[in-house]
Scaffold this active site. Structure first.
Site, PDB file in Angstrom:
ATOM      1  N   HIS A 173     -32.865  27.971   1.054  1.00 56.21           N
ATOM      2  CA  HIS A 173     -33.093  27.138  -0.581  1.00 56.21           C
ATOM      3  C   HIS A 173     -32.555  26.060  -1.328  1.00 56.21           C
ATOM      4  O   HIS A 173     -32.597  26.436  -2.847  1.00 56.21           O
ATOM      5  CB  HIS A 173     -33.959  28.359  -0.777  1.00 56.21           C
TER       6      HIS A 173
ATOM      7  N   ASN B  31     -43.632  30.729  -1.720  1.00 55.29           N
ATOM      8  CA  ASN B  31     -43.745  29.672  -0.425  1.00 55.29           C
ATOM      9  C   ASN B  31     -44.452  29.152  -0.315  1.00 55.29           C
ATOM     10  O   ASN B  31     -46.288  29.160  -1.329  1.00 55.29           O
ATOM     11  CB  ASN B  31     -43.260  30.234   0.535  1.00 55.29           C
TER      12      ASN B  31
HETATM   13  C1  HEM Z   1     -35.435  39.998   2.148  1.00 56.95           C
HETATM   14  C2  HEM Z   1     -36.090  38.511   2.434  1.00 56.95           C
HETATM   15  C3  HEM Z   1     -35.434  37.899   1.353  1.00 56.95           C
HETATM   16  C4  HEM Z   1     -34.366  37.744   0.581  1.00 56.95           C
HETATM   17  C5  HEM Z   1     -33.449  38.583   0.582  1.00 56.95           C
HETATM   18  C6  HEM Z   1     -33.805  36.530   0.049  1.00 56.95           C
HETATM   19  C7  HEM Z   1     -32.891  35.869  -0.502  1.00 56.95           C
HETATM   20  C8  HEM Z   1     -32.893  34.979  -1.006  1.00 56.95           C
HETATM   21  C9  HEM Z   1     -31.466  34.263  -1.855  1.00 56.95           C
HETATM   22  C10 HEM Z   1     -30.165  35.061  -1.473  1.00 56.95           C
HETATM   23  C11 HEM Z   1     -32.537  32.717  -2.647  1.00 56.95           C
HETATM   24  C12 HEM Z   1     -31.091  32.228  -3.132  1.00 56.95           C
HETATM   25  C13 HEM Z   1     -31.796  32.496  -4.514  1.00 56.95           C
HETATM   26  C14 HEM Z   1     -30.542  31.986  -5.551  1.00 56.95           C
HETATM   27  O1  HEM Z   1     -29.412  31.611  -5.162  1.00 56.95           O
HETATM   28  O2  HEM Z   1     -30.808  31.371  -6.361  1.00 56.95           O
HETATM   29  C15 HEM Z   1     -33.821  33.229  -2.176  1.00 56.95           C
HETATM   30  C16 HEM Z   1     -34.065  32.141  -2.640  1.00 56.95           C
HETATM   31  C17 HEM Z   1     -35.357  32.076  -2.389  1.00 56.95           C
HETATM   32  N1  HEM Z   1     -36.350  32.771  -1.437  1.00 56.95           N
HETATM   33 FE1  HEM Z   1     -35.985  34.314  -1.067  1.00 56.95          FE
HETATM   34  N2  HEM Z   1     -35.730  35.750  -0.267  1.00 56.95           N
HETATM   35  C18 HEM Z   1     -36.976  36.694   1.490  1.00 56.95           C
HETATM   36  C19 HEM Z   1     -37.455  36.294   0.965  1.00 56.95           C
HETATM   37  C20 HEM Z   1     -38.045  35.113   0.437  1.00 56.95           C
HETATM   38  C21 HEM Z   1     -39.753  35.296   1.170  1.00 56.95           C
HETATM   39  C22 HEM Z   1     -40.635  36.513   1.655  1.00 56.95           C
HETATM   40  C23 HEM Z   1     -40.141  34.254  -0.489  1.00 56.95           C
HETATM   41  C24 HEM Z   1     -41.718  33.658  -0.794  1.00 56.95           C
HETATM   42  C25 HEM Z   1     -42.687  34.225  -0.604  1.00 56.95           C
HETATM   43  C26 HEM Z   1     -38.684  33.614  -0.431  1.00 56.95           C
HETATM   44  C27 HEM Z   1     -38.664  33.002  -1.368  1.00 56.95           C
HETATM   45  C28 HEM Z   1     -37.383  32.093  -2.516  1.00 56.95           C
HETATM   46  C29 HEM Z   1     -37.714  31.076  -3.159  1.00 56.95           C
HETATM   47  C30 HEM Z   1     -38.521  30.071  -2.887  1.00 56.95           C
HETATM   48  C31 HEM Z   1     -35.979  30.665  -3.450  1.00 56.95           C
HETATM   49  C32 HEM Z   1     -35.777  29.312  -4.287  1.00 56.95           C
HETATM   50  C33 HEM Z   1     -35.632  29.749  -5.188  1.00 56.95           C
HETATM   51  C34 HEM Z   1     -35.121  28.843  -5.655  1.00 56.95           C
HETATM   52  O3  HEM Z   1     -35.989  27.314  -6.554  1.00 56.95           O
HETATM   53  O4  HEM Z   1     -34.082  29.307  -6.542  1.00 56.95           O
HETATM   54  N3  HEM Z   1     -37.609  34.062   0.001  1.00 56.95           N
HETATM   55  N4  HEM Z   1     -34.226  34.123  -1.120  1.00 56.95           N
END
Ligand code: HEM
EC number: 1.11.1.6
Length: 804
Positions: free
Chosen positions: A178, A251
């Site tokens: 992201h 999402n």
């Molecule tokens: C085990 C599953 C998942 C892991 C380990 C994971 C991990 C991460 C990580 C490490 C980031 C970067 C965060 C940052 O640097 O601030 C991120 C961002 C993000 N993740 Fe996940 N994610 C997972 C599943 C999901 C799922 C299922 C969704 C949606 C329901 C999701 C939505 C998002 C969103 C929207 C961001 C961006 C947040 C922003 O705008 O700063 N992720 N995710």
């Protein structure tokens, strides 16, 4: 077309007088007959524009008025009339229009909590003396300190060294996923009290307003990648509630690729650029991604969503959002229900078509970022309704799927979505890095009244976000960065660490204590209490039986789509798999699709010149559930209620055009909140048939077709000559191919003929998106065009492969 300069203005355009006064052509020019019959809609729109000086000021009919590309240049972010200095005022206006909420109501202490954390740290340097970071006034910011004018630079030059050192460290790591995103401020307003099901502060009473910051994102691409890649979009909302920050990190698709956090690093590695050569950028169309998912049949449902048009939204403003996981709501008495979160855009759900999305990556890589920014600057504040699917644990046990499995959704026909509030985004960030880049969302950020379930994907996420942010934001104190700081007061005994901002006073940094007055004290019942779920199980690595069924909901989703949406899904699979070099990977994907829908598998296999392989074996012996179709899953069921507002319309403008007709159309579109633009072969002034002058606002080269939702080709004896420019023909053919509304009147029709555009649909029937009229009938035809524009696209034009 009549160009009777001596005729009196027709009565039905008399209201446009104040607009006409901006025309730089002959003062006795009368509106032409062609659009004189504009009909009631156009008349009403014209009356509105006539009384609206702000709209009139946007009309490009004055050669002295400079125009630049982009609406943002017309409405400066700072101090523009659409961006009141006090965002609360904006919020009030908007909310009063939309509901009974009193957003202007401030707490009794008078503190403006919407902006408090950011107001503390805003810096405006205009008219200030330039200083070093130590506040020392800088005498010369142009020249380093040298020994003689041509001699060596001194090590002593602390001003030079400070400036360069800071610059050297200006980049921070991008998000590991992201990375590419855009943010905006706004507020959430509850429709009603939900105290029966949750004690969460945003739902405490009807009209309750909670400030929010939202970040939309793509997943796979790097920070500088293009917005319109085929990808899942992040939809992360930070609610600054009275009881701390609640992050709903969702999402734009309601399901996910995997069921267990254990596999997330593999998924992210597979979709990101391949490690040996770092290609491709922002694209899932490569071997490692499809290799991984073909070996992970649980991803099949998500893949069908990802290949659907939802993965190429027209705008962040026109996509849904989903919390994906099942969460818990807990009320003040400790009773709990399960809940799924939905965001439904008021502007409806609209998407791009793939050819357009691909071209947009070159034409404007910032397409979604610009769209969001400009809509907010223009006062067309994007809105979403928050919907809840609320259900009990007992109900969940009856479902044919497991609510802890993030690859499954709950059909709305099974558990209806209850609208509980509305989110409005009404303020752009002041500084991208400080706000959008440094914002840190985390699924573990919940407030009393919201709790987790045992979804094993969610459980892994609870750890991942803060963990990554410690390295991304340089230590454990990033909660103090203004965009992340809670509006609720923060008191605890955590101390020190990199970049600590707070200056805690006193000798006590432990609890219990007797030396610091015993504070801070624990909140007990008032504080966050985890729902006391009874768990008595063996410690195991594995999954429940229902998790093993991977295809039934993928089938429900695919078969609930309209035919055109189904075709787009098949085409997207074909495109992505054509880019895959390894035949065995393609075959495995189709073997999985064969379990979803025979037509889908056959269509994709045909497109790849393959036979449909034998379906992959099922992981469960249990009979596959058969879900009824779920019409709510089609994008087409949510047209939205904002009409043509914010749609961009190109008006192809050459010499000799129907100037007054263009002006009326322009005014009518502006008045309806649309964004018309005079597009020409190159910038400069064109002389209309009636002698008036028109300023071309953007050239075909800088403003290609994909930047517009529709095109108008006005009357004009010389319009057909525009076809001598390849760009004009390409423009029109792309408009046609992307199924966009086309309106030509009088001589403008010659240009459509020159571009070889079909006059009817492939099946021979009338094309409702193609409005061609004589000059005399243009007024009524304009209404038909506006209707087609509100309907977005005429997909029935599509042929596969395209003939235009
Ligand atoms: C085990 C599953 C998942 C892991 C380990 C994971 C991990 C991460 C990580 C490490 C980031 C970067 C965060 C940052 O640097 O601030 C991120 C961002 C993000 N993740 Fe996940 N994610 C997972 C599943 C999901 C799922 C299922 C969704 C949606 C329901 C999701 C939505 C998002 C969103 C929207 C961001 C961006 C947040 C922003 O705008 O700063 N992720 N995710």
């Amino acid at each position: 077309m009549s160009n009777n300069k001596t005729a009196a203005p027709r009565s039905n355009v008399a209201g446009a007088g104040s607009v006409l006064s901006t025309v730089s052509g002959p003062s006795d020019a009368a509106p032409p007959d062609s659009l004189g019959d504009a009909g009631p809609l156009a008349d009403e729109l014209l009356r509105k524009v006539a009384g609206n000086q702000a709209l009139a000021a946007q009309m490009p009919f004055n050669a002295d008025k400079p125009f630049e590309y982009g609406d943002a240049s017309r409405q400066p972010h700072e101090g523009s009339s659409n961006t009141p200095a006090d965002p609360i005022a904006t919020a009030s206006t908007s909310a009063e229009q939309n509901s009974s909420a009193k957003l202007g109501d401030m707490p009794a202490d008078g503190v403006n909590r919407t902006n408090a954390p950011l107001d503390r740290v805003r810096v405006d340097s205009a008219d200030q003396v330039l200083t070093t970071n130590q506040g020392v006034p800088v005498a010369d910011n142009q020249n380093s300190l040298k020994v003689g004018l041509r001699g060596p630079t001194t090590l002593e030059d602390f001003i030079l060294r400070e400036k360069i050192t800071h610059f050297d460290h200006e980049r921070i790591p991008e998000r590991v996923v992201h990375a590419r995103g855009s943010g905006a401020h706004g507020f959430f307003e509850a429709y009603e009290a939900l105290t029966d099901i949750t004690r969460a502060a945003p739902f405490a009473e009807a009209g309750k307003v909670t400030p929010v910051f939202v970040r939309f994102s793509t997943v796979a691409g790097e920070r500088g990648s293009a917005d319109t890649a085929r990808d899942v979009r992040g939809f992360a909302v930070k609610f600054y509630t009275d009881e701390g920050n609640w992050d709903l990190v969702g999402n734009n698709l309601p399901v996910f690729f995997i069921q267990d956090a254990m596999k997330f690093p593999d998924l992210a590695h597979a979709v990101k650029p391949e490690p040996h050569h770092a290609m491709p950028q922002a694209s899932s169309a490569h071997d490692t991604f499809w290799d991984f998912v073909s070996l992970m049949p649980e991803s099949t449902h998500m893949l069908v969503w990802q290949m659907s048009d939802r993965a190429i939204p027209r705008s962040y403003r026109t996509m849904q959002g989903f919390g994906v996981h099942t969460f818990r709501l807990v009320n003040a008495a400790g009773a709990s229900v399960f809940c799924k979160f939905h965001w439904n855009p008021v502007a409806g759900t609209h998407s791009l078509v793939w050819d357009e999305a691909a071209k947009l990556m070159g034409a404007d890589p910032d397409f979604h970022r610009r769209d969001l920014w400009e809509a907010i600057e223009a006062g067309a504040f994007p809105q979403w309704e928050l919907g809840l699917q609320v259900f009990s644990e007992e109900q969940a046990e009856q479902f044919e799927f497991d609510v802890l499995d993030a690859t499954k959704l709950i059909p709305e026909e099974l558990i209806p979505v209850r609208a509980v509030g509305r989110m409005t985004l009404n303020r752009n960030p002041d500084n991208f890095f400080a706000e959008t880049e440094q914002v840190a969302f985390c699924t573990a950020h919940v407030v009393p009244g919201i709790d987790f379930t045992n979804d094993p994907l969610l459980q892994g996420r609870l750890h991942s976000y803060v963990d990554t942010q410690i390295s991304r934001l340089g230590g454990p104190n990033f909660h103090e960065i203004p965009i992340n700081a809670a509006l609720a007061e923060v008191h605890n005994n955590q101390r020190d660490g990199m970049h600590r901002q707070a200056i805690h006073r006193g000798r006590v940094n432990y609890e219990p204590n007797s030396l610091g007055g015993g504070c801070p004290f624990q909140a007990g019942q008032m504080g966050f209490q985890s729902f006391p779920e009874r768990v008595s199980e063996d410690k195991v690595r594995g999954k429940p039986e229902k998790f093993a069924e991977h295809y039934a909901q993928a089938r429900m989703f695919f078969e609930s789509q309209s035919l055109v949406e189904q075709q787009h899904i098949a085409n997207a699979f074909r495109f992505e798999l054509t880019r895959v070099q390894t035949p065995a990977v393609r075959a495995r994907v189709i073997a999985n699709l064969a379990n979803v829908d025979a037509m889908l598998a056959t269509s994709v296999a045909d497109g790849l010149g393959m036979e449909v392989p034998y379906p992959s074996s099922l992981a469960s012996n249990a009979p596959m559930p058969s879900y009824p179709l779920s019409p709510a899953l089609s994008l087409l069921v949510r047209p939205g209620s904002t009409g043509i507002a914010t749609r961009r319309i190109a008006i192809l403008t050459g010499d000799g055009v129907d100037g007054a007709g263009i002006e009326k159309v322009y005014a009518a579109l502006l008045s309806a909140g649309a964004v018309p633009r005079l597009v020409g072969v190159q910038l400069g002034t064109r002389t209309a048939a009636d002698g008036s002058r028109l300023d071309v606002e953007i050239s075909l080269e800088a403003g290609p077709s994909v930047l517009y939702d529709a095109v108008i080709v006005p009357d004009g004896a010389e319009q057909g000559r525009l076809a001598m420019t390849g760009q004009t023909v390409e423009f029109l053919r792309d408009q046609y191919r992307h199924c966009k509304p086309i309106f030509a009147w009088g001589g403008g029709a010659a240009l459509l003929t020159a571009a070889n555009l079909p006059s009817s649909l492939p099946d021979g029937s009338d094309d409702p998106g193609m409005t061609v009229a004589t000059a005399a009938d243009a007024g009524g035809a304009f209404e038909a065009f506006v209707k087609a524009l509100a309907g977005h696209r005429t997909f029935l034009r599509e042929t596969d492969p395209p003939t235009v």
